[in-house]
Design a protein around this motif. Structure first.
Motif, PDB file in Angstrom:
ATOM      1  N   LYS A   3       0.841  -1.212   0.000  1.00 44.14           N
ATOM      2  CA  LYS A   3       0.000   0.000   0.000  1.00 44.14           C
ATOM      3  C   LYS A   3       0.869   1.253   0.000  1.00 44.14           C
ATOM      4  N   LEU A   4       1.952   1.230   0.751  1.00 49.66           N
ATOM      5  CA  LEU A   4       2.876   2.359   0.773  1.00 49.66           C
ATOM      6  C   LEU A   4       3.530   2.527  -0.602  1.00 49.66           C
ATOM      7  N   TYR A   5       3.942   1.421  -1.200  1.00 46.52           N
ATOM      8  CA  TYR A   5       4.515   1.458  -2.551  1.00 46.52           C
ATOM      9  C   TYR A   5       3.512   2.069  -3.537  1.00 46.52           C
ATOM     10  N   GLU A   6       2.263   1.651  -3.454  1.00 47.01           N
ATOM     11  CA  GLU A   6       1.232   2.144  -4.375  1.00 47.01           C
ATOM     12  C   GLU A   6       0.938   3.622  -4.160  1.00 47.01           C
ATOM     13  N   GLN A   7       1.187   4.116  -2.967  1.00 46.32           N
ATOM     14  CA  GLN A   7       1.029   5.552  -2.706  1.00 46.32           C
ATOM     15  C   GLN A   7       1.937   6.368  -3.626  1.00 46.32           C
ATOM     16  N   GLY A   8       3.059   5.787  -4.011  1.00 48.41           N
ATOM     17  CA  GLY A   8       4.009   6.472  -4.882  1.00 48.41           C
ATOM     18  C   GLY A   8       3.749   6.247  -6.363  1.00 48.41           C
ATOM     19  N   ASP A   9       2.536   5.821  -6.724  1.00 44.00           N
ATOM     20  CA  ASP A   9       2.259   5.517  -8.132  1.00 44.00           C
ATOM     21  C   ASP A   9       2.298   6.748  -9.033  1.00 44.00           C
ATOM     22  N   TYR A  10       2.294   7.948  -8.469  1.00 46.66           N
ATOM     23  CA  TYR A  10       2.415   9.163  -9.278  1.00 46.66           C
ATOM     24  C   TYR A  10       3.743   9.184 -10.043  1.00 46.66           C
ATOM     25  N   ILE A  11       4.722   8.437  -9.557  1.00 48.07           N
ATOM     26  CA  ILE A  11       6.022   8.357 -10.221  1.00 48.07           C
ATOM     27  C   ILE A  11       5.873   7.741 -11.615  1.00 48.07           C
ATOM     28  N   ASN A  12       4.846   6.897 -11.797  1.00 44.54           N
ATOM     29  CA  ASN A  12       4.651   6.229 -13.084  1.00 44.54           C
ATOM     30  C   ASN A  12       4.423   7.222 -14.220  1.00 44.54           C
ATOM     31  N   LYS A  13       3.892   8.394 -13.928  1.00 47.70           N
ATOM     32  CA  LYS A  13       3.703   9.383 -15.006  1.00 47.70           C
ATOM     33  C   LYS A  13       5.052   9.948 -15.467  1.00 47.70           C
ATOM     34  N   TRP A  14       6.090   9.740 -14.670  1.00 48.91           N
ATOM     35  CA  TRP A  14       7.430  10.214 -15.022  1.00 48.91           C
ATOM     36  C   TRP A  14       8.302   9.125 -15.630  1.00 48.91           C
ATOM     37  N   ASP A  15       8.029   7.856 -15.265  1.00 50.84           N
ATOM     38  CA  ASP A  15       8.896   6.789 -15.768  1.00 50.84           C
ATOM     39  C   ASP A  15       8.229   5.899 -16.814  1.00 50.84           C
ATOM     40  N   GLY A  16       6.928   6.120 -17.076  1.00 53.51           N
ATOM     41  CA  GLY A  16       6.234   5.378 -18.123  1.00 53.51           C
ATOM     42  C   GLY A  16       5.878   3.949 -17.772  1.00 53.51           C
ATOM     43  N   ARG A  17       6.106   3.544 -16.550  1.00 51.90           N
ATOM     44  CA  ARG A  17       5.764   2.178 -16.136  1.00 51.90           C
ATOM     45  C   ARG A  17       4.322   2.137 -15.639  1.00 51.90           C
ATOM     46  N   ASN A  18       3.792   0.916 -15.554  1.00 52.62           N
ATOM     47  CA  ASN A  18       2.487   0.697 -14.946  1.00 52.62           C
ATOM     48  C   ASN A  18       2.694   0.306 -13.490  1.00 52.62           C
ATOM     49  N   LEU A  19       1.701   0.602 -12.677  1.00 49.51           N
ATOM     50  CA  LEU A  19       1.776   0.231 -11.269  1.00 49.51           C
ATOM     51  C   LEU A  19       1.883  -1.290 -11.141  1.00 49.51           C
ATOM     52  N   ASP A  20       2.857  -1.747 -10.393  1.00 48.66           N
ATOM     53  CA  ASP A  20       3.092  -3.176 -10.167  1.00 48.66           C
ATOM     54  C   ASP A  20       2.365  -3.583  -8.886  1.00 48.66           C
TER      55      ASP A  20
END
Length: 178
Positions: A28-45
């Motif tokens: 859940k803490l990792y998923e809180q940082g999913d905004y980073i995906n807009k910068w690195d082009g990855r999908n939330l794992d």
């Protein structure tokens, strides 16, 4: 093999290897940082923390024994406020790789990330590592500022899309000699 301790600490924090019962909380803490995906082009794992715990987040030809996922806790409350994943010995045996560092958004701007890295660098010097590396999305300006301020300010390479566009992504590998 030069592995960082299972448990270590700073003035305000304790950093410990992840326990199986903490996987959901840390995911859940990792998923809180999913905004980073807009910068690195990855999908939330959705399985990142479980995968790290069971097989690791490994480089080519990497082994689970050289990988660590650790939780960052406030000493006073034991509350988990961050995640640190690392790899010992890539691409060379004397290189320490920081795969991922995230601090809970409620605790941003309090110097906790800097505190973790300052103490980690001390440990790495004691373990005789000669360099530390981190890979950062070029669009992740806060992380670029964070890492360069801490001394990871030599560029080893830029990887990713060759052309700039709104949907293009690239990463920069930063290095610090120890």
């Amino acid at each position: 093999m030069k592995i960082i301790p299972m448990s270590w600490g700073t003035n305000r924090l304790t950093i410990e290897d992840l326990n199986e019962e903490e996987i959901q909380t840390v995911q859940k803490l990792y998923e809180q940082g999913d905004y980073i995906n807009k910068w690195d082009g990855r999908n939330l794992d959705k399985e990142y923390v479980y995968r790290c715990f069971t097989v690791g987040d490994l480089p080519p030809n990497g082994t689970k024994e050289q990988f660590k996922i650790q939780v960052i806790r406030m000493k006073a409350s034991r509350l988990i406020v961050g995640i640190l994943t690392t790899y010992h010995g890539y691409p060379k045996p004397e290189t320490f790789y920081i795969n991922y560092l995230y601090i809970d958004k409620e605790y941003h701007k309090q110097g906790l990330g800097q505190e973790v890295i300052h103490d980690l660098l001390r440990i790495l010097k004691e373990k005789h590592y000669t360099e530390v590396r981190a890979n950062v999305a070029i669009k992740n300006w806060p992380a670029l500022r964070f890492w360069t301020k801490l001394g990871l300010n030599s560029i080893n390479g830029i990887y990713g899309d060759k052309e700039h566009s709104m949907n293009a992504y690239a990463e920069i590998e930063l290095i610090m000699e120890l």
